[in-house]
Design a protein around this motif. Structure first.
Motif, PDB file in Angstrom:
ATOM      1  N   SER A  28       0.641  -1.183   0.514  1.00 13.73           N
ATOM      2  CA  SER A  28       0.134   0.184   0.285  1.00 13.73           C
ATOM      3  C   SER A  28       0.645   1.801  -0.087  1.00 13.73           C
ATOM      4  CB  SER A  28      -1.060   0.221   1.052  1.00 13.73           C
ATOM      5  OG  SER A  28      -0.323   0.108   2.362  1.00 13.73           O
ATOM      6  N   THR A  29      -0.162   2.300  -0.576  1.00 13.34           N
ATOM      7  CA  THR A  29       0.850   4.031  -0.679  1.00 13.34           C
ATOM      8  C   THR A  29      -0.283   4.886   0.370  1.00 13.34           C
ATOM      9  OG1 THR A  29       1.655   3.551  -2.929  1.00 13.34           O
ATOM     10  CG2 THR A  29       2.060   5.074  -1.332  1.00 13.34           C
ATOM     11  N   ILE A  30       0.019   5.001   2.072  1.00 14.86           N
ATOM     12  CA  ILE A  30      -0.732   5.887   2.344  1.00 14.86           C
ATOM     13  C   ILE A  30       0.196   6.819   2.445  1.00 14.86           C
ATOM     14  CG2 ILE A  30      -2.171   5.733   4.803  1.00 14.86           C
ATOM     15  CD1 ILE A  30      -1.495   3.169   4.349  1.00 14.86           C
ATOM     16  N   ASP A  31      -0.841   8.511   1.860  1.00 12.05           N
ATOM     17  CA  ASP A  31      -0.421   9.883   2.536  1.00 12.05           C
ATOM     18  C   ASP A  31      -0.592  10.206   3.392  1.00 12.05           C
ATOM     19  OD1 ASP A  31       1.624  11.361   1.055  1.00 12.05           O
ATOM     20  OD2 ASP A  31       0.061  11.323  -1.175  1.00 12.05           O
ATOM     21  N   GLU A  32       0.315  11.975   3.749  1.00 14.10           N
ATOM     22  CA  GLU A  32      -0.316  12.180   4.891  1.00 14.10           C
ATOM     23  C   GLU A  32      -1.170  12.873   5.313  1.00 14.10           C
ATOM     24  OE1 GLU A  32       2.647  15.611   2.548  1.00 14.10           O
ATOM     25  OE2 GLU A  32       2.651  16.662   4.474  1.00 14.10           O
ATOM     26  N   GLY A  33      -1.113  12.512   6.475  1.00 15.51           N
ATOM     27  CA  GLY A  33      -2.242  13.568   7.313  1.00 15.51           C
ATOM     28  C   GLY A  33      -3.653  12.320   7.826  1.00 15.51           C
ATOM     29  N   THR A  34      -2.976  10.728   6.915  1.00 16.36           N
ATOM     30  CA  THR A  34      -4.014   9.969   6.945  1.00 16.36           C
ATOM     31  C   THR A  34      -3.915   9.003   8.420  1.00 16.36           C
ATOM     32  OG1 THR A  34      -4.665   9.760   5.305  1.00 16.36           O
ATOM     33  CG2 THR A  34      -4.578   7.784   5.979  1.00 16.36           C
ATOM     34  N   ASN A  35      -5.297   9.227   8.791  1.00 17.93           N
ATOM     35  CA  ASN A  35      -5.473   7.858  10.432  1.00 17.93           C
ATOM     36  C   ASN A  35      -6.096   7.091  10.315  1.00 17.93           C
ATOM     37  OD1 ASN A  35      -4.780   8.770  13.297  1.00 17.93           O
ATOM     38  ND2 ASN A  35      -7.225   7.637  12.690  1.00 17.93           N
ATOM     39  N   ILE A  36      -4.904   5.575  10.805  1.00 19.03           N
ATOM     40  CA  ILE A  36      -5.301   4.511  10.219  1.00 19.03           C
ATOM     41  C   ILE A  36      -6.201   3.495  11.262  1.00 19.03           C
ATOM     42  CG2 ILE A  36      -5.299   1.978   9.665  1.00 19.03           C
ATOM     43  CD1 ILE A  36      -4.622   3.546   7.449  1.00 19.03           C
ATOM     44  N   GLY A  37      -7.596   3.381  11.673  1.00 19.93           N
ATOM     45  CA  GLY A  37      -8.008   3.165  12.884  1.00 19.93           C
ATOM     46  C   GLY A  37      -8.140   1.936  13.070  1.00 19.93           C
ATOM     47  N   ALA A  38      -7.758   1.292  14.357  1.00 15.54           N
ATOM     48  CA  ALA A  38      -7.349  -0.051  14.543  1.00 15.54           C
ATOM     49  C   ALA A  38      -7.944  -0.795  13.797  1.00 15.54           C
ATOM     50  CB  ALA A  38      -8.104   0.069  16.624  1.00 15.54           C
ATOM     51  N   GLY A  39      -7.685  -1.989  14.001  1.00 16.03           N
ATOM     52  CA  GLY A  39      -7.784  -3.390  13.185  1.00 16.03           C
ATOM     53  C   GLY A  39      -8.111  -3.429  11.887  1.00 16.03           C
ATOM     54  N   VAL A  40      -7.300  -2.149  10.518  1.00 18.05           N
ATOM     55  CA  VAL A  40      -8.024  -1.873   9.846  1.00 18.05           C
ATOM     56  C   VAL A  40      -6.869  -3.249   8.999  1.00 18.05           C
ATOM     57  CG1 VAL A  40      -7.063  -0.390   7.584  1.00 18.05           C
ATOM     58  CG2 VAL A  40      -8.674   0.320   9.741  1.00 18.05           C
ATOM     59  N   ILE A  41      -7.750  -3.883   8.447  1.00 15.37           N
ATOM     60  CA  ILE A  41      -6.583  -4.590   7.391  1.00 15.37           C
ATOM     61  C   ILE A  41      -6.672  -4.437   5.453  1.00 15.37           C
ATOM     62  CG2 ILE A  41      -6.533  -6.823   6.950  1.00 15.37           C
ATOM     63  CD1 ILE A  41      -6.341  -6.670   9.266  1.00 15.37           C
ATOM     64  N   THR A  42      -5.367  -3.882   4.773  1.00 14.86           N
ATOM     65  CA  THR A  42      -5.677  -4.614   3.890  1.00 14.86           C
ATOM     66  C   THR A  42      -5.944  -5.808   2.695  1.00 14.86           C
ATOM     67  OG1 THR A  42      -3.038  -3.899   3.261  1.00 14.86           O
ATOM     68  CG2 THR A  42      -3.940  -2.430   3.505  1.00 14.86           C
ATOM     69  N   CYS A  43      -7.552  -5.366   1.982  1.00  8.77           N
ATOM     70  CA  CYS A  43      -6.966  -7.194   1.757  1.00  8.77           C
ATOM     71  C   CYS A  43      -6.268  -7.135   0.462  1.00  8.77           C
ATOM     72  CB  CYS A  43      -8.364  -7.701   1.672  1.00  8.77           C
ATOM     73  SG  CYS A  43      -9.400  -7.159   2.751  1.00  8.77           S
ATOM     74  N   ASN A  44      -5.078  -7.672   0.581  1.00 12.01           N
ATOM     75  CA  ASN A  44      -3.785  -7.209  -0.849  1.00 12.01           C
ATOM     76  C   ASN A  44      -3.697  -8.398  -1.267  1.00 12.01           C
ATOM     77  OD1 ASN A  44      -2.694  -9.019   1.364  1.00 12.01           O
ATOM     78  ND2 ASN A  44      -0.434  -8.209   0.663  1.00 12.01           N
TER      79      ASN A  44
END
Ligand code: UD1
Ligand code: CA
Length: 430
Positions: free
Chosen positions: A343-359
């Motif tokens: 994944s690529t995740i950019d500035e200021g982003t918040n990933i909450g608890a338990g978030v999964i990328t199903c890659n």
């Protein structure tokens, strides 16, 4: 410098009890034979590596790392042993340095000591409280007489505490004269390079003992030796890093591969592993986190986080039980319990608890791209391939299966049902 180097790596390494070639076993993330080659690559442009057992595998691995090595294949069947290894090699220069491939702790400095002294043969000698496993060096009136391998020792010779460190600096003509004369009349029926000492001494050649330290000349024959050598190497690596400004809490619990780099203000807490060719810059890695072949810059990682290869964690915070793989996080917070892969995740982003990328869809890996200032609610799944544009809000518990446009809310939920007094009907009021 005009010196030829021969590195011996053809032995079977039986005592290692492994299907992998002994000299490819790793110390601090680098194979033993590469440690040895690194200690000589600056002083010689004529390095010959002797191989036989699993030669192709070792050669391929070394060719990926170095580009000017020569390889010589030993006839292990007819001429086993460390002198057999040298048959048929023609060193380019008159001075030749021979090293066993199973001594990963050797340093440039100690090699310097061995090659600077004149003489027909300079032999590395260790004084050991427990000489077990090494060839004993028989010294009479301060002069070396011969080396006797452990299996050929008389009971009194067995008590000798001066042993052969396994590095020899000698004249090419000495090799040319004596290697063909060494026979295999010994306990192991092998052609021992160590027999060259007696032949040379009998001809009144000058054989100098060069006394060296066990912490650099340890031969690794077994898994136990491997672990002991690892400990010595780790101490060395961590000491150098601390001296260059890295803060370590309980350093004995920290593991660092030799190819990792550190810059600026770095703190490593207890139980941290920094593996592969990681680069850690101005960052704090908290307890029991693992960073492997990744860049961590201006960030906080852990405790108990795992950053897997090919990740870039820049200006971000990765908290406990977050696993990141092959991902770039730039200015991101992922505080708890997430898997972020491809994944690529950019500035200021918040990933909450338990978030999964199903890659992974069972066949192939897919990418997740998340823009700036995105809020991904807890326990969401992002089914890749997927693009979430800037300023998106993903509601907690959402399964995101298609791309989300800038500024939107994405939410997928089963409607909440509340059944009044259900509990009491089911369990009673007891
Ligand atoms: C060797 C020395 C011993 C010394 C010790 C130091 C001999 C006979 N003995 O013993 O005096 O104290 O190292 O660590 O030299 N190899 C080959 N071809 C072979 C056999 C071995 O290339 O036929 C290579 C191995 O891959 C290894 C090195 O030579 O890298 C040393 O062989 P090893 O069997 O480990 O010798 P030791 O018994 O440790
Ligand atoms: Ca050995």
């Amino acid at each position: 410098m005009n010196i030829s180097v021969i590195v011996l790596g053809a032995g079977k390494g039986t005592r290692m009890k492994s299907n992998n070639p002994k000299v490819l076993h790793k110390i601090s993330g680098k194979s033993m034979i590469s440690h040895v080659i690194d200690s000589v690559k600056d002083i010689s442009d004529d390095i010959v590596v002797v191989l036989s057992h699993q030669a192709k595998r070792i050669e391929d691995e070394l060719n990926r790392e170095y580009n000017n090595l020569k390889f010589h294949i030993q006839d292990l069947e007819n001429f086993p042993g460390t002198a057999g290894a040298l048959r048929g090699i023609s060193p380019r220069y008159e001075k030749v340095l021979i090293l066993n491939g199973d001594m990963p702790l050797i340093t440039k400095e100690s090699i310097g000591k061995l090659i600077e002294k004149d003489g027909d043969i300079n032999l590395s000698v260790l004084e050991l409280e427990n000489p077990k496993g090494y060839g004993r060096v028989v010294i009479e009136n301060g002069e070396i007489r011969e080396i006797v391998e452990e299996k050929d020792c008389s009971p009194t010779q067995r008590d000798i505490k001066s042993v052969n460190g396994g590095v020899y600096c000698l004249k090419r003509e000495v090799l040319e004269e004596y290697i063909p004369r060494i026979d295999n009349s010994n306990a192991q029926k092998e052609y021992y390079l160590t027999d060259i000492i007696k032949l040379a001494v009998d001809d009144s050649r000058v054989v100098n003992p060069i006394f060296v330290d066990e912490s650099e000349f340890k031969g690794v024959n077994s898994k136990y030796d491997l672990a002991v050598a690892e400990e010595i190497m780790q101490k060395r690596i961590k000491r150098e890093l601390m001296e260059s400004g890295v803060t370590m809490r309980l350093p004995d619990t920290i593991f660092i591969d030799i190819n990792s780099q550190f810059e600026g203000e770095v703190t490593l807490e207890s139980g941290v592993s920094i593996l592969g060719d990681s680069k850690i810059v101005n960052s704090h890695i908290k307890s029991n986190s693992i960073v492997e072949s990744s860049i961590v810059k201006d960030s906080e990682v852990g405790p108990m986080a795992r950053v897997r290869p090919e990740s870039n964690i820049i200006d971000s915070k990765i908290g406990n039980f977050v696993e990141v793989k092959k991902s770039t996080l730039n200015g991101v917070k992922a505080g708890h319990l997430s898997y972020l892969g491809d994944s690529t995740i950019d500035e200021g982003t918040n990933i909450g608890a338990g978030v999964i990328t199903c890659n992974y869809d069972g066949k192939a890996k897919h990418k997740t791209i998340i823009g700036k200032n995105v809020f991904v609610g807890s326990d969401s799944q992002l089914v890749a391939p997927i693009i979430i544009e800037d300023s998106v809000m993903v509601g907690a518990g959402t399964t995101v299966t298609k791309n989300i446009k800038e500024g939107s809310l994405a939410i997928s939920r089963v409607k909440l049902k509340v059944v009044k007094d259900f509990f009491y009907k089911f369990f009673g009021r007891g």
